[in-house]
Design a protein around this motif. Structure first.
Motif, short mmCIF file in Angstrom:
data_model
loop_
_atom_site.label_atom_id
_atom_site.label_comp_id
_atom_site.label_asym_id
_atom_site.label_seq_id
_atom_site.Cartn_x
_atom_site.Cartn_y
_atom_site.Cartn_z
N SER A 1 47.05 78.28 37.42
CA SER A 1 45.62 77.97 37.44
C SER A 1 45.04 78.14 38.84
CB SER A 1 45.39 76.54 36.94
OG SER A 1 44.04 76.19 37.04
N LEU A 2 45.77 77.70 39.84
CA LEU A 2 45.28 77.84 41.21
C LEU A 2 45.28 79.30 41.65
CD1 LEU A 2 46.93 74.77 42.97
CD2 LEU A 2 44.59 75.02 42.14
N LEU A 3 46.23 80.09 41.19
CA LEU A 3 46.24 81.51 41.52
C LEU A 3 45.12 82.27 40.82
CD1 LEU A 3 50.06 82.33 41.58
CD2 LEU A 3 48.49 82.13 43.52
N LEU A 4 44.74 81.81 39.63
CA LEU A 4 43.64 82.47 38.90
C LEU A 4 42.28 82.19 39.52
CD1 LEU A 4 44.71 82.11 35.17
CD2 LEU A 4 44.59 84.19 36.53
N ILE A 5 42.23 81.30 40.49
CA ILE A 5 40.97 81.06 41.20
C ILE A 5 40.55 82.32 41.98
CG2 ILE A 5 39.97 79.78 43.14
CD1 ILE A 5 41.18 77.28 42.04
N ILE A 6 41.52 83.08 42.46
CA ILE A 6 41.21 84.26 43.27
C ILE A 6 40.42 85.31 42.47
CG2 ILE A 6 42.22 86.18 44.59
CD1 ILE A 6 44.51 84.18 45.29
N PRO A 7 40.90 85.78 41.30
CA PRO A 7 40.07 86.74 40.56
C PRO A 7 38.78 86.12 40.03
CG PRO A 7 42.07 86.25 39.33
CD PRO A 7 42.20 85.60 40.67
N SER A 8 38.81 84.82 39.77
CA SER A 8 37.59 84.16 39.32
C SER A 8 36.54 84.15 40.44
CB SER A 8 37.92 82.74 38.88
OG SER A 8 36.78 82.09 38.42
N ILE B 1 36.36 86.34 42.81
CA ILE B 1 35.90 87.73 42.96
C ILE B 1 34.80 88.03 41.95
CG2 ILE B 1 36.62 90.14 42.68
CD1 ILE B 1 39.33 89.29 43.88
N GLY B 2 34.96 87.53 40.71
CA GLY B 2 33.90 87.71 39.70
C GLY B 2 32.62 87.01 40.08
N ILE B 3 32.73 85.81 40.60
CA ILE B 3 31.53 85.07 41.01
C ILE B 3 30.86 85.76 42.20
CG2 ILE B 3 30.71 82.90 42.01
CD1 ILE B 3 32.81 81.48 40.40
N LEU B 4 31.66 86.23 43.14
CA LEU B 4 31.08 86.92 44.29
C LEU B 4 30.42 88.23 43.88
CD1 LEU B 4 33.76 86.26 47.03
CD2 LEU B 4 31.51 85.22 46.78
N TYR B 5 30.96 88.89 42.87
CA TYR B 5 30.29 90.08 42.35
C TYR B 5 28.92 89.72 41.78
CZ TYR B 5 29.04 94.12 39.61
OH TYR B 5 28.35 95.19 39.09
N ILE B 6 28.88 88.67 40.96
CA ILE B 6 27.62 88.25 40.36
C ILE B 6 26.64 87.82 41.45
CG2 ILE B 6 26.54 86.50 38.88
CD1 ILE B 6 29.14 86.52 37.23
N THR B 7 27.13 87.18 42.50
CA THR B 7 26.26 86.64 43.54
C THR B 7 25.82 87.69 44.55
OG1 THR B 7 27.45 84.56 43.34
CG2 THR B 7 26.06 84.79 45.25
N PHE C 1 30.78 94.22 31.93
CA PHE C 1 32.25 94.29 31.96
C PHE C 1 32.81 93.27 32.95
CE2 PHE C 1 36.10 95.93 33.98
CZ PHE C 1 36.94 95.93 32.89
N VAL C 2 32.23 93.19 34.14
CA VAL C 2 32.71 92.22 35.14
C VAL C 2 32.49 90.80 34.64
CG1 VAL C 2 32.28 91.33 37.46
CG2 VAL C 2 32.44 93.78 37.09
N PHE C 3 31.37 90.56 33.98
CA PHE C 3 31.09 89.23 33.47
C PHE C 3 32.09 88.83 32.38
CE2 PHE C 3 28.68 86.31 30.67
CZ PHE C 3 28.57 85.27 31.56
N LYS C 4 32.43 89.76 31.48
CA LYS C 4 33.43 89.47 30.45
C LYS C 4 34.80 89.21 31.07
CE LYS C 4 31.46 91.80 26.47
NZ LYS C 4 31.66 92.84 25.46
N PHE C 5 35.16 90.01 32.08
CA PHE C 5 36.42 89.80 32.78
C PHE C 5 36.44 88.42 33.44
CE2 PHE C 5 38.81 90.17 36.79
CZ PHE C 5 40.07 90.41 36.29
N PHE C 6 35.34 88.07 34.09
CA PHE C 6 35.23 86.77 34.74
C PHE C 6 35.36 85.63 33.72
CE2 PHE C 6 32.12 83.35 35.57
CZ PHE C 6 32.83 82.68 36.56
N PHE D 1 38.26 81.09 31.60
CA PHE D 1 38.75 80.32 30.46
C PHE D 1 40.26 80.08 30.58
CE2 PHE D 1 40.69 80.15 26.24
CZ PHE D 1 40.11 78.98 25.77
N CYS D 2 41.01 81.14 30.92
CA CYS D 2 42.47 80.99 31.08
C CYS D 2 42.79 80.02 32.22
CB CYS D 2 43.10 82.35 31.35
SG CYS D 2 43.05 83.47 29.95
N ARG D 3 42.03 80.07 33.30
CA ARG D 3 42.27 79.21 34.44
C ARG D 3 42.06 77.74 34.09
NH1 ARG D 3 39.84 76.52 38.26
NH2 ARG D 3 37.77 76.95 37.50
N ILE D 4 40.97 77.46 33.42
CA ILE D 4 40.69 76.07 33.04
C ILE D 4 41.71 75.58 32.02
CG2 ILE D 4 39.01 74.58 31.89
CD1 ILE D 4 36.80 76.29 33.17
N HIS D 5 42.05 76.41 31.06
CA HIS D 5 43.00 76.01 30.02
C HIS D 5 44.38 75.74 30.61
CE1 HIS D 5 44.86 75.72 26.11
NE2 HIS D 5 45.72 76.64 26.46
#
Length: 135
Positions: free
Chosen positions: A80-87, A89-95, A49-54, A59-63
């Motif tokens: 796009s710069l604001l979407l870096i924050i939840p992105s 968080i997803g990477i830190l969860y994975i890491t 679920f976290v990976f799908k959210f990430f 994708f939205c951030r890059i687009h």
């Protein structure tokens, strides 16, 4: 007329293709974890679920970043710069938080963090240059 930032566009373009490779590698690693490591059903569902959210956020951030850079609209770049924050968080969860973390995942995530940090810096520089040219 506002011009696009080449360095910001190159980072977004590179991150788009790196993100595709990242998703494929993570999917393969999730299948490996499920089949070879003792993993509870709840933990794997939370991880997926976290990976799908990430993936959706990324994708939205890059687009929106590419759209804002190419059209010269600062609103898209700010989103796009604001979407870096939840992105992040997803990477830190994975890491850090995930139950089972493989070294390949760590390396992939560190490269993604580096790309996002550079995109954030160049996006801010691009916004500052646009504001200076506007006035």
């Amino acid at each position: 007329m506002v011009q696009s930032s080449l360095s910001f566009e190159v980072l977004l373009y590179f991150n788009y293709y790196y993100f595709i490779i990242f998703v494929v590698c993570e999917c393969i690693l999730y299948f490996f974890k499920i089949s070879h490591l003792p993993y509870s059903t709840d933990a794997i569902l939370v991880d997926i679920f976290v990976f799908k959210f990430f993936c959706t956020i990324q994708f939205c951030r890059i687009h929106t970043g590419r759209k804002g850079n190419l059209t010269g609209k600062n609103t898209f770049i700010i989103v796009s710069l604001l979407l870096i924050i939840p992105s992040l968080i997803g990477i830190l969860y994975i890491t850090l938080i995930q139950l089972k973390i493989l070294r390949l995942e760590m390396i992939l995530c560190y490269v993604e963090i580096m790309l996002q940090f550079l995109e954030f810096i160049f996006g801010l520089l691009h916004l500052c240059a646009n504001k200076r040219n506007k006035y």
